[in-house]
Scaffold this motif. Structure first.
Motif, short mmCIF file in Angstrom:
data_model
loop_
_atom_site.label_atom_id
_atom_site.label_comp_id
_atom_site.label_asym_id
_atom_site.label_seq_id
_atom_site.Cartn_x
_atom_site.Cartn_y
_atom_site.Cartn_z
N GLY A 1 0.84 -1.19 0.00
CA GLY A 1 0.00 0.00 0.00
C GLY A 1 0.87 1.24 0.00
N ASN A 2 0.26 2.40 0.07
CA ASN A 2 1.03 3.64 0.02
C ASN A 2 1.87 3.86 1.27
N HIS A 3 1.59 3.12 2.36
CA HIS A 3 2.42 3.23 3.56
C HIS A 3 3.53 2.19 3.59
N ASP A 4 3.57 1.33 2.60
CA ASP A 4 4.61 0.30 2.53
C ASP A 4 5.74 0.69 1.59
N THR B 1 -11.27 -26.31 -9.41
CA THR B 1 -11.54 -25.06 -10.12
C THR B 1 -10.28 -24.20 -10.16
N PRO B 2 -9.84 -23.76 -11.34
CA PRO B 2 -8.60 -22.98 -11.44
C PRO B 2 -8.81 -21.51 -11.10
N PHE B 3 -7.91 -20.96 -10.29
CA PHE B 3 -8.00 -19.56 -9.89
C PHE B 3 -6.67 -18.84 -10.13
N LEU B 4 -6.79 -17.54 -10.27
CA LEU B 4 -5.65 -16.63 -10.32
C LEU B 4 -5.98 -15.42 -9.45
N VAL B 5 -5.03 -15.00 -8.62
CA VAL B 5 -5.18 -13.76 -7.87
C VAL B 5 -4.09 -12.81 -8.35
N LEU B 6 -4.51 -11.68 -8.88
CA LEU B 6 -3.58 -10.68 -9.42
C LEU B 6 -3.46 -9.54 -8.42
N TYR B 7 -2.24 -9.27 -7.97
CA TYR B 7 -1.97 -8.25 -6.95
C TYR B 7 -1.37 -7.00 -7.58
N LEU B 8 -1.96 -5.85 -7.25
CA LEU B 8 -1.48 -4.56 -7.74
C LEU B 8 -1.29 -3.62 -6.56
N GLY B 9 -0.08 -3.09 -6.42
CA GLY B 9 0.20 -2.15 -5.35
C GLY B 9 -0.48 -0.81 -5.60
N TYR B 10 -0.21 0.11 -4.69
CA TYR B 10 -0.85 1.42 -4.73
C TYR B 10 -0.49 2.18 -6.00
N ASN B 11 -1.52 2.67 -6.72
CA ASN B 11 -1.35 3.56 -7.87
C ASN B 11 -0.27 3.05 -8.83
N ILE C 1 -1.45 12.38 -3.31
CA ILE C 1 -1.11 11.15 -2.59
C ILE C 1 -2.34 10.30 -2.35
N GLY C 2 -3.51 10.88 -2.47
CA GLY C 2 -4.75 10.12 -2.33
C GLY C 2 -5.28 9.62 -3.65
N GLY C 3 -4.53 9.78 -4.74
CA GLY C 3 -5.00 9.38 -6.06
C GLY C 3 -5.20 7.89 -6.17
N SER C 4 -6.15 7.50 -6.99
CA SER C 4 -6.47 6.10 -7.17
C SER C 4 -6.38 5.72 -8.63
N SER C 5 -6.07 4.46 -8.88
CA SER C 5 -6.10 3.93 -10.24
C SER C 5 -7.31 3.03 -10.43
N GLY C 6 -8.34 3.20 -9.59
CA GLY C 6 -9.50 2.34 -9.66
C GLY C 6 -10.15 2.32 -11.03
N GLN C 7 -10.34 3.48 -11.64
CA GLN C 7 -10.99 3.53 -12.94
C GLN C 7 -10.14 2.87 -14.00
N GLN C 8 -8.82 3.04 -13.91
CA GLN C 8 -7.94 2.38 -14.88
C GLN C 8 -7.98 0.87 -14.73
N ILE C 9 -7.98 0.40 -13.49
CA ILE C 9 -8.05 -1.04 -13.27
C ILE C 9 -9.35 -1.59 -13.86
N TRP C 10 -10.45 -0.90 -13.64
CA TRP C 10 -11.73 -1.31 -14.19
C TRP C 10 -11.69 -1.32 -15.73
N ASN C 11 -11.22 -0.22 -16.31
CA ASN C 11 -11.23 -0.08 -17.77
C ASN C 11 -10.30 -1.07 -18.45
N ARG C 12 -9.11 -1.26 -17.88
CA ARG C 12 -8.06 -2.00 -18.59
C ARG C 12 -7.96 -3.47 -18.18
N TYR D 1 -5.84 0.45 -3.48
CA TYR D 1 -6.87 1.47 -3.57
C TYR D 1 -7.63 1.27 -4.87
N TYR D 2 -8.90 0.93 -4.74
CA TYR D 2 -9.74 0.70 -5.91
C TYR D 2 -11.08 1.41 -5.78
#
Length: 506
Positions: A268-271, A328-338, A381-392, A365-366
């Motif tokens: 996260g942004n504190h890490d 059942t096959p799964f994938l977990v995709l991890y994305l850090g802050y922004n 510093i409070g910016g989010s990439s939530g819309q980009q994650i959704w769109n892309r 942050y989503y």
């Protein structure tokens, strides 16, 4: 009484071959099917002939004969999300037979239930009997009394989505779901930053509970969506405090490793040190994550069975895990802050290579508390990439069925965000309890258990604190925003990649 020849032995090798790969599906055009002697079915009036056919349909409603391709096979198996296997029986009885009691026995997979239908005219109607196993893949018995036989009878047993909706209709009850009612569970924890700084024992309580309850509650995996610690955000600050907090986080998450519970983390942004250059200047992103990678870098995870890969060999600010639960096959995709552009490009490539896996996106942050998505902020510093994650990442990839996130204080769930040109629905959940209080301290230790019923397409979400022994997360919100239903609910999910189903008579 049993019809002659009905209980022919089914080859275990044949069933194993069926279960080992995708079911062979003939294109849905009228065909002449060749059946085999029926197995798995008995009647109190002996049949003069009994033939069995196997098929797979893409509709949960039973198909009429030869509406789809059928074959002579001892079982039927499907592996795609829209494949519903069935076996169909054509029975003839002596003249004058008016009523017959039918008894079918066999099995499916996991905790799938099976439904027995009797054809009347051009309709199969509602099932005459439905049952599920007591243990995954266990025996199932279906029994029904049929009248108006008139010498002929047509029976179907199908593995369609679960008929019993009691799991779906659950109401907040301050308790976990019964493990007998679901296939597996995933633990979600996030924003443990104040625990790493001030209350290490509570952090350890969270992962210790998961480790101790993993077998009883079928916890197959754990997700941490970032801000493991509090004090590594401002460039120029000494790393003394941050290292102490990372040691606490490392020890707490290590409890899962010792217990053999697979898990993943993200920064996260504190890490990580934050500055605008982290998104714009080549190499700065990696330098900002150097301390995080020292404790939670690829070297910590790459030898573990669930490990997929990280964005680079030295940078675990984004990575993915691969595993199979209940076939059942799964994938977990991890994305850090922004995440910067090169991380988003990498994530797109990962999803494009794994379209056959049901995917959860874990992002720091989503969602905002009101369910909105924001665009990235380069100077905020409070910016989010939530819309980009959704769109892309979410919209273009049908395999994505859920997004988990933290960062924003509070909890919200979105299930109806429209996807243009599609009826697909993605479950998006925010669950962050860092500012919730007990005795004036940010140390409640609330986390979520996601309990998956694959056949029913539902997840029971239970929010709980091992430290407090409480499910009443709403009581600890200083802003009093929530009711019990916000932390204890059942939500529908659409797994649109692989998922096994089967009808195996005998």
């Amino acid at each position: 009484m049993r019809a002659p020849g009905w209980w022919l032995p089914v080859s275990l090798l044949a069933v194993a071959a069926l279960l080992s790969g995708p079911a062979e599906v003939t294109p849905p055009v009228p065909v002449t099917s060749v059946g085999i002697p029926a197995t798995g079915l008995t009647t109190d009036v002996p049949a003069t002939s009994a033939t069995m056919y196997a098929g797979v349909t893409d509709s949960a409603d039973p198909p009429l004969p030869r509406a789809v391709g059928e074959r002579g096979a001892p079982a039927s198996v499907g592996n795609e999300f829209d494949e519903y296997p069935y076996v169909r029986y054509e029975l003839e009885f002596p003249a004058g037979t008016e009523a017959v009691t039918i008894r079918w026995q066999g099995r499916s997979v996991n905790l799938d239930d099976l439904a027995l239908h009797v054809r009347t005219g051009r309709s199969w109607g509602e099932p005459r009997a439905v049952a599920r196993p007591e243990v995954p893949g266990g025996p199932i018995v279906l029994e029904a009394r049929v009248t108006d036989v008139a010498g002929l009878l047509e029976i179907m047993v199908i593995d369609a989505p679960r008929r019993d909706r009691s799991f779906r209709d659950a109401t907040p009850d301050q308790a976990f779901a019964d493990p007998a009612d679901y296939d597996f569970a995933i633990q979600h924890l996030t924003d443990t930053q104040y625990l790493a700084r001030d209350d290490a024992a509570v952090f350890r309580d969270m992962t210790t509970w998961t480790a101790q309850q993993a077998r009883a509650r079928k916890i197959a995996y754990a997700v941490h969506t970032g801000d493991l610690i509090q004090s590594w955000i401002r460039p120029g600050a000494p790393d003394t405090r941050a290292r102490t907090e990372f040691e606490v986080a490392s020890e707490a998450m290590g409890i899962l490793e010792v217990a053999g519970v697979p898990y993943g983390v993200l920064p996260g942004n504190h890490d990580n040190l934050w500055n605008v250059a982290g998104r714009l200047v080549p190499g700065e992103h990696e330098r900002n994550h150097a301390l995080y990678n020292e404790y939670f870098g690829p070297q910590r995870f790459r030898d573990r069975p669930q490990w997929g890969d990280s964005v680079t060999d030295a940078d675990n600010s984004a990575h993915y895990d691969l595993f199979e639960i209940a076939g059942t096959p799964f994938l977990v995709l991890y994305l850090g802050y922004n995440p910067p552009e090169h991380v988003l490009n990498w994530a797109e490539e990962v999803l494009a290579r794994h379209l056959d896996r049901n995917t959860i996106v874990a992002a720091h942050y989503y969602l905002d508390e009101d369910g909105r998505l924001r665009m990235s902020g380069f100077g905020d510093i409070g910016g989010s990439s939530g819309q980009q994650i959704w769109n892309r990442l979410v919209v273009p990839h049908e395999s994505v069925f859920m997004v988990l996130s933290g960062h924003v204080d509070g909890q919200t769930t979105v299930t109806d965000r429209p996807i243009p040109g599609s009826d697909r629905r993605v479950v998006e959940m925010l669950a962050d309890y860092q500012y919730f209080l007990v005795d004036g301290r940010r140390a409640t230790g609330f986390q979520r258990l996601l309990q998956f019923d694959l056949d029913g397409g539902t997840v029971a979400v239970t929010t709980h604190s091992p430290t407090l022994g409480s499910f009443r997360v709403e009581d600890h919100d200083p802003r009093r925003r929530y009711t019990p239903e916000d932390g204890d609910f059942v939500v529908d999910v659409q797994l649109r990649a692989g998922m096994p189903r089967a009808v195996i008579p005998g």
